[in-house]
Design a protein around this motif. Structure first.
Motif, PDB file in Angstrom:
ATOM      1  N   THR A 120       0.782  -1.132  -0.088  1.00 50.80           N
ATOM      2  CA  THR A 120      -0.034  -0.049   0.085  1.00 50.80           C
ATOM      3  C   THR A 120       0.918   1.257   0.158  1.00 50.80           C
ATOM      4  N   ASP A 121       1.839   1.256   0.856  1.00 48.02           N
ATOM      5  CA  ASP A 121       2.810   2.389   0.924  1.00 48.02           C
ATOM      6  C   ASP A 121       3.386   2.725  -0.665  1.00 48.02           C
ATOM      7  N   SER A 127       2.016   5.566  -2.636  1.00 42.23           N
ATOM      8  CA  SER A 127       1.678   6.656  -1.925  1.00 42.23           C
ATOM      9  C   SER A 127       1.819   7.879  -3.017  1.00 42.23           C
ATOM     10  N   ARG A 163      -5.933  10.196   1.901  1.00 44.42           N
ATOM     11  CA  ARG A 163      -6.149   9.114   2.815  1.00 44.42           C
ATOM     12  C   ARG A 163      -5.381   7.838   2.508  1.00 44.42           C
ATOM     13  N   GLY A 164      -5.080   7.116   3.572  1.00 42.61           N
ATOM     14  CA  GLY A 164      -4.690   5.640   3.503  1.00 42.61           C
ATOM     15  C   GLY A 164      -5.292   4.933   4.002  1.00 42.61           C
ATOM     16  N   HIS A 224      -6.393   6.551   7.836  1.00 42.76           N
ATOM     17  CA  HIS A 224      -5.773   7.626   8.566  1.00 42.76           C
ATOM     18  C   HIS A 224      -5.682   8.546   7.378  1.00 42.76           C
ATOM     19  N   ILE A 245      -3.412  11.067   5.528  1.00 41.57           N
ATOM     20  CA  ILE A 245      -1.857  11.218   5.300  1.00 41.57           C
ATOM     21  C   ILE A 245      -1.493  12.571   4.666  1.00 41.57           C
ATOM     22  N   PHE A 300       2.413   7.724   4.759  1.00 42.93           N
ATOM     23  CA  PHE A 300       1.571   6.485   5.183  1.00 42.93           C
ATOM     24  C   PHE A 300       2.385   5.743   6.218  1.00 42.93           C
ATOM     25  N   ARG A 301       3.381   5.376   6.044  1.00 50.90           N
ATOM     26  CA  ARG A 301       4.218   4.678   7.048  1.00 50.90           C
ATOM     27  C   ARG A 301       4.266   4.926   8.642  1.00 50.90           C
ATOM     28  N   LYS A 337       1.582   6.599   9.920  1.00 50.74           N
ATOM     29  CA  LYS A 337       0.689   6.375  10.431  1.00 50.74           C
ATOM     30  C   LYS A 337       0.191   5.092  10.946  1.00 50.74           C
ATOM     31  N   PHE A 338       0.506   3.834  10.117  1.00 47.69           N
ATOM     32  CA  PHE A 338       0.209   2.730  10.069  1.00 47.69           C
ATOM     33  C   PHE A 338       1.162   1.714  11.064  1.00 47.69           C
ATOM     34  N   ILE A 375      -4.842   4.091  -1.378  1.00 41.30           N
ATOM     35  CA  ILE A 375      -4.117   5.300  -1.024  1.00 41.30           C
ATOM     36  C   ILE A 375      -5.115   6.171  -2.043  1.00 41.30           C
TER      37      ILE A 375
END
Length: 472
Positions: free
Chosen positions: A21-22, A25, A31-32, A47, A49, A54-55, A57-58, A74
């Motif tokens: 997912t990252d 980005s 948002r992610g 979250h 972003i 991204f990283r 936040k997760f 994303i």
């Protein structure tokens, strides 16, 4: 725009999902989200972003996630993935695209059956929730996806995660990509072909337009046949796509190199000291230009990535312009008293590029000759929202044409816009010259549409070039 990815595996896939997912980005800044199927149901996290990667936040969320199947997104728009309880069972869904007839579809669903939608801030309806509502009208998930594909004006690519496996469906005309990857005991589907490489998956194939595939840890199979009539977004190669990505067999980096070569060929000999690319999306085009022209490549501006790794994070245009400037740090020893060809991926509003050129001049550059790696953008995108324009008048081309013609924007006919888009006409040259003067460049040229298509290297009938010539 946005990007999606999904995994089905015999082993825990949370870390694959996190990194995969990252790796999307670059496609969105708002948002992610991640959603994993666990023994007790779906575990989902979303979250904002806009102001952090991204990283960051997760990292804490993945400690609480565990499962062999999951999807991630994303997004430049609505929160997702969403979880759905319907007559087809429980599933999680994530989408990418744009729905132009949202109001009509919502009214139709509310009229024909007892339904309701959760309204977001401002009263809008989440696009992914609307897609889920359409899918849930089908006799099964595949039939529901077909209904959504048929009814949506715009584009929608989707991933639907059930307890049995993952449905991956590319949008009706293939405007956005969807790629299948495989490793031992696992399959995945992703918007970007490179997003699964570093977690051990190998590229298998790309879904065709409207194709629906069903993935389990054992196999992937087509459950909805592809249709004819692809219209994949050409701007993916010029700007949106990451340089390691492959769409329809054509790598983004190689396309941009070739595109820059063709720009240089049209320019001929130009009295400059260096070729430079606006970081980061203009760099590959500029390298192609430099290699063809034999003019040295240089980096007069270095992008400061430790704290500003992403483009236009804030939604506010003024804040985005400020951040664009703060990210670029000048190298005075390269800039002073030098003449540059400066290549950028595109010119939308022109504001940030104008400020970048002014910044170079203020720091000692003698001349800046700007080259746009794509044709003039004449229409705001109605399929992927790439230009982020809320109206065509935000495009510098349309503002200039309106003033040159002395008419209101709504009176600019498609025939007139086509004349301005044609690089061989006097109107085109007048538009380019007016843009040059407004943005204070020493010279300005746009890439020709035919050269853009040649650089991409696939049948032009399979490409959407709407933003440049109004043709879908």
């Amino acid at each position: 725009m946005g990007g999606v990815i999904g995994f089905v595996s015999k082993k825990d896939c949370v870390m694959d999902l996190f990194f995969g997912t990252d790796y999307h980005s670059h496609l969105g800044t708002k948002r992610g989200g991640m959603c994993v199927l666990q023994e007790d149901g779906f575990n989902r996290s979303i979250h904002n972003i806009e102001n952090s990667p991204f990283r960051s936040k997760f990292e804490s969320d993945i400690e609480e996630m565990k499962g062999n199947m999951g999807i991630g997104a994303i997004s430049d728009g609505d929160p997702q993935p969403l979880t759905v309880y319907s007559r087809q069972g429980d599933y999680a869904i994530t989408t990418v695209g744009r729905i132009n007839n949202k109001k009509e579809l919502v009214e139709e669903l509310l009229k024909d059956r007892p339904s309701q939608f959760m309204s977001m801030s401002g009263g809008d309806i989440n696009n992914t929730e609307l897609v889920a509502a359409l899918v849930s009208t089908g006799r099964d998930i595949v039939n529901g996806i077909r209904i959504a594909q048929a009814k949506i004006d715009g584009s929608v690519t989707m991933l639907i995660l059930t307890k049995e496996g993952l449905y991956a469906a590319r949008d009706k005309y293939g405007r956005t990509p969807l790629i299948i990857g495989k490793k031992k005991g696992a399959y995945c589907a992703a918007s970007e072909s490179f997003a699964f490489i570093n977690v051990g998956y190998k590229y298998q194939r790309e879904l065709g337009p409207a194709e629906i595939a069903f993935l389990t840890s054992e196999e992937e199979k087509t459950v909805g046949e592809p249709q004819e009539g692809m219209r994949i977004c050409a701007f993916l190669w010029t700007y949106f796509g990451y340089t390691t990505s492959i769409y329809e067999g054509r790598n983004v980096e190689l396309m941009r190199n070739r595109n820059g070569e063709l720009l240089a060929q049209r320019d001929g000999d130009l009295d400059v000291d260096y070729v430079a690319g606006v970081p980061d999306s203009g760099i590959a085009h500029a390298l192609g230009y430099a290699n063809q022209s034999r003019v040295p490549y240089a980096r007069p501006l270095i992008k400061y990535t430790p704290t500003w790794p992403r483009s236009f994070m804030p939604q506010n245009q003024k804040a985005r312009n400020l951040i664009a400037k703060m990210k670029l740090v000048p190298v005075f020893q390269i800039i002073k008293d030098r003449k540059f060809v400066l290549v950028d991926d595109s010119i939308v509003r022109g504001t940030q590029l104008s400020e970048t050129v002014s910044y170079l001049i203020e720091n000692g550059a003698k001349e800046i000759h700007v080259r746009s790696a794509c044709p003039p953008i004449m229409y705001g995108c109605k399929y992927l929202n790439f230009s982020r324009s809320v109206s065509d008048l935000e495009l510098i081309t349309r503002r200039v044409i309106q003033e040159l013609e002395g008419v209101e924007n709504e009176n600019l006919s498609p025939e007139l816009l086509a004349e301005y888009a044609d690089s061989k006409t006097e109107k085109h040259q007048a538009m380019v010259e007016e843009i040059r003067k407004r943005l204070k460049f020493d010279s300005l040229k746009f890439q020709d549409l035919e050269d853009t298509i040649e650089a991409i290297g696939i049948d032009r009938c399979k490409l959407c070039t709407y933003c440049w010539n109004g043709k879908e």
